[in-house]
Write a protein that holds these residues in place. Structure first.
Motif, PDB file in Angstrom:
ATOM      1  N   ILE A   1      43.503  12.977  67.039  1.00  0.00           N
ATOM      2  CA  ILE A   1      43.843  13.832  65.899  1.00  0.00           C
ATOM      3  C   ILE A   1      44.981  14.780  66.255  1.00  0.00           C
ATOM      4  N   ALA A   2      44.945  15.315  67.466  1.00  0.00           N
ATOM      5  CA  ALA A   2      46.013  16.214  67.901  1.00  0.00           C
ATOM      6  C   ALA A   2      47.348  15.491  67.986  1.00  0.00           C
ATOM      7  N   GLU A   3      47.332  14.235  68.396  1.00  0.00           N
ATOM      8  CA  GLU A   3      48.577  13.477  68.555  1.00  0.00           C
ATOM      9  C   GLU A   3      49.156  13.028  67.220  1.00  0.00           C
ATOM     10  N   HIS A   4      48.291  12.608  66.290  1.00  0.00           N
ATOM     11  CA  HIS A   4      48.785  11.970  65.065  1.00  0.00           C
ATOM     12  C   HIS A   4      48.659  12.847  63.822  1.00  0.00           C
ATOM     13  N   GLY A   5      47.890  13.903  63.903  1.00  0.00           N
ATOM     14  CA  GLY A   5      47.854  14.906  62.840  1.00  0.00           C
ATOM     15  C   GLY A   5      47.459  14.380  61.477  1.00  0.00           C
ATOM     16  N   ASP A   6      48.153  14.883  60.466  1.00  0.00           N
ATOM     17  CA  ASP A   6      47.792  14.604  59.077  1.00  0.00           C
ATOM     18  C   ASP A   6      48.090  13.168  58.660  1.00  0.00           C
ATOM     19  N   ALA A   7      48.767  12.399  59.505  1.00  0.00           N
ATOM     20  CA  ALA A   7      49.031  10.997  59.167  1.00  0.00           C
ATOM     21  C   ALA A   7      47.761  10.163  59.221  1.00  0.00           C
ATOM     22  N   ILE A   8      46.725  10.677  59.874  1.00  0.00           N
ATOM     23  CA  ILE A   8      45.472   9.926  59.974  1.00  0.00           C
ATOM     24  C   ILE A   8      44.718  10.032  58.656  1.00  0.00           C
ATOM     25  N   LYS A   9      44.473   8.889  58.042  1.00  0.00           N
ATOM     26  CA  LYS A   9      43.752   8.857  56.775  1.00  0.00           C
ATOM     27  C   LYS A   9      42.271   8.570  56.978  1.00  0.00           C
ATOM     28  N   ALA A  10      41.949   7.737  57.990  1.00  0.00           N
ATOM     29  CA  ALA A  10      40.563   7.298  58.125  1.00  0.00           C
ATOM     30  C   ALA A  10      40.238   6.980  59.572  1.00  0.00           C
ATOM     31  N   VAL A  11      38.944   6.937  59.859  1.00  0.00           N
ATOM     32  CA  VAL A  11      38.440   6.476  61.145  1.00  0.00           C
ATOM     33  C   VAL A  11      37.307   5.508  60.858  1.00  0.00           C
ATOM     34  N   VAL A  12      37.256   4.431  61.634  1.00  0.00           N
ATOM     35  CA  VAL A  12      36.194   3.443  61.489  1.00  0.00           C
ATOM     36  C   VAL A  12      35.174   3.637  62.598  1.00  0.00           C
ATOM     37  N   LEU A  13      33.914   3.716  62.219  1.00  0.00           N
ATOM     38  CA  LEU A  13      32.809   3.704  63.170  1.00  0.00           C
ATOM     39  C   LEU A  13      31.936   2.510  62.834  1.00  0.00           C
ATOM     40  N   ASN A  14      31.713   1.639  63.803  1.00  0.00           N
ATOM     41  CA  ASN A  14      30.884   0.448  63.609  1.00  0.00           C
ATOM     42  C   ASN A  14      29.754   0.518  64.627  1.00  0.00           C
ATOM     43  N   PHE A  15      28.536   0.831  64.144  1.00  0.00           N
ATOM     44  CA  PHE A  15      27.424   0.966  65.076  1.00  0.00           C
ATOM     45  C   PHE A  15      26.110   0.645  64.382  1.00  0.00           C
ATOM     46  N   PRO A  16      25.181  -0.050  65.088  1.00  0.00           N
ATOM     47  CA  PRO A  16      25.399  -0.745  66.357  1.00  0.00           C
ATOM     48  C   PRO A  16      26.633  -1.644  66.273  1.00  0.00           C
ATOM     49  N   SER A  17      27.284  -1.778  67.398  1.00  0.00           N
ATOM     50  CA  SER A  17      28.636  -2.322  67.419  1.00  0.00           C
ATOM     51  C   SER A  17      28.681  -3.841  67.515  1.00  0.00           C
ATOM     52  N   ASN A  18      29.584  -4.402  66.767  1.00  0.00           N
ATOM     53  CA  ASN A  18      30.074  -5.755  67.013  1.00  0.00           C
ATOM     54  C   ASN A  18      31.473  -5.574  67.594  1.00  0.00           C
ATOM     55  N   PRO A  19      31.676  -5.806  68.919  1.00  0.00           N
ATOM     56  CA  PRO A  19      31.001  -6.823  69.728  1.00  0.00           C
ATOM     57  C   PRO A  19      30.043  -6.328  70.804  1.00  0.00           C
ATOM     58  N   THR A  20      29.888  -5.041  71.021  1.00  0.00           N
ATOM     59  CA  THR A  20      29.222  -4.586  72.250  1.00  0.00           C
ATOM     60  C   THR A  20      27.715  -4.413  72.121  1.00  0.00           C
TER      61      THR A  20
END
Length: 397
Positions: free
Chosen positions: A164-183
């Motif tokens: 977030i500090a590096e990319h700032g307001d350009a970040i629109k979304a974050v994906v969280l996949n859990f329990p995870s595919n593939p791990t």
């Protein structure tokens, strides 16, 4: 039939950034090998429970053959709302905050296409289900990959803050996949809350893919919507929990004003899901028998997980023990082929066992293989015998 080159050149240019699914392509590649055991696709080996099949049949008998509401039958949306509240203590209005989608796949597409503008950035903790990468690129977004291999495949608050500090307001979304595919790794209550605390200070939309939530083994699943409902779109469904992959029913839940926008793309794309499939999903999510179906499947998956984990770690594979889903994500031992595609091809051709190369899942997957243990225990025993023989005969000096 020939197509004019200029016609092809005029297509969506973002398509040149992606290719066919590497998972599907590798599965097809090894399918012609005689007597191959394929532990490649995330496909439950159980049959759909009988009472769920009967619900679909009854829908057909009752001539339930006309268009349903675009967002899905109210009966299924209410069953989904009750399911999410009962299992995960998150509350959604069935009429305005839930969409029935054609699998979680369509939910992913509709959500990303709704929220992303060209050059928006989307945080993808990798390794990750690669559809997020492909759809994001086609939508013109810029993936921000966070390699989680060094943190046991968990997105930590520090890694998230740094992005977030590096990319700032350009970040629109974050994906969280859990329990995870593939791990198969998942997040604890404390870890979910810690990420929510970081994201609450932003306007970032959380796409919380919880399709494997019912297959959490050692701890109860905690939804991101428990701590950050106002910024979270939850994806779920019946494909994994009830072995209904071919019925293609997913569930999308979120704040009404966001869901209203996603519903437009959903409607433009598929109009509505199939009525018999929705009737079956209503039975799966809305009955005590449906709950028991999942518990029975989960007990079998846990047995399989423990067997495969013990076998592979004894052979020298480094594995983050999965807490959910039905995958083993294993690091190839140093004394063997380190290119994961080469290793997987060699294993398939020499010993008739097919696993998915880890680099199919993005940064952090290099040098790993993914095994799906959604297979009968007898098949897994045969698979581990083949893997043991391969490891004995193919060690590098």
């Amino acid at each position: 039939m020939e197509v004019k080159p200029e016609l092809l050149q005029s297509l969506n240019k973002n398509l040149s950034l992606v290719g066919p699914s590497a998972i599907r392509a590798f599965d097809v590649e090894v399918s012609a090998i005689p007597n191959i055991i394929k532990l490649t696709l995330g496909e439950p080996d159980f049959n759909v429970p009988e009472h769920i099949k009967q619900a679909a049949i009854q829908s057909i008998i009752d001539d339930d053959s006309h268009y349903a509401a675009s967002n899905g039958t109210l009966a299924l949306r209410q069953a989904a709302a009750n399911f999410l509240q009962d299992r995960y203590q998150v509350n959604y209005d069935a009429e305005s905050e839930i969409i029935v989608t054609v699998g979680a796949t369509e939910a992913i597409y509709a959500t990303l296409t709704t929220i992303l503008n060209p050059d928006d950035k989307i945080i993808l903790p990798t390794p990750i289900f690669p559809l997020y990468i492909a759809v994001g690129l086609v939508d013109g977004a810029q993936p921000v990959y966070i390699n989680t291999a060094a943190t046991d495949f968990i997105l930590t608050p520090d890694l998230l803050k740094a992005a977030i500090a590096e990319h700032g307001d350009a970040i629109k979304a974050v994906v969280l996949n859990f329990p995870s595919n593939p791990t198969g790794v998942t997040y604890s209550d404390e870890q979910v809350k810690a990420l929510a605390d970081v994201l609450r200070e932003t306007s970032i939309i959380v796409i919380s893919d919880e399709i494997y939530s019912e297959l959490s083994y050692d701890n109860d699943h905690v939804s991101m919507a428990k701590y950050l409902p106002e910024q979270t779109i939850v994806l779920n469904g019946v494909s994994k929990s009830h072995a209904m992959t071919g019925y293609r029913i997913g569930i999308l839940a979120g704040p009404a004003k966001l869901v209203q926008k996603i519903a437009m793309i959903h409607q433009f794309t598929i109009t509505t899901a199939s009525n018999p499939a929705m009737a079956a999903a209503t039975e799966a999510l809305g009955t005590e028998a449906g709950r028991q179906d999942t518990l029975d499947m989960k007990a079998a998956y846990r047995q399989r997980r423990d067997f495969v984990y013990e076998q592979m770690t004894s052979l020298g594979f480094q594995v983050a023990k999965p807490d959910g889903a039905f995958y083993i994500f294993a690091k190839i031992p140093a004394s063997y082929l380190q290119d994961d595609f080469e290793f997987a091809r060699d294993l398939a051709n020499k010993n008739g066992l097919a696993l998915i190369p880890g680099s199919s899942f993005g940064p952090g997957g290099e040098g790993y293989v993914r095994l799906s243990y959604a297979a009968a225990i007898e098949t897994l025993q045969d698979a581990m015998s083949r893997l043991t023989l391969y490891m004995k005969e193919n060690k590098n000096d």
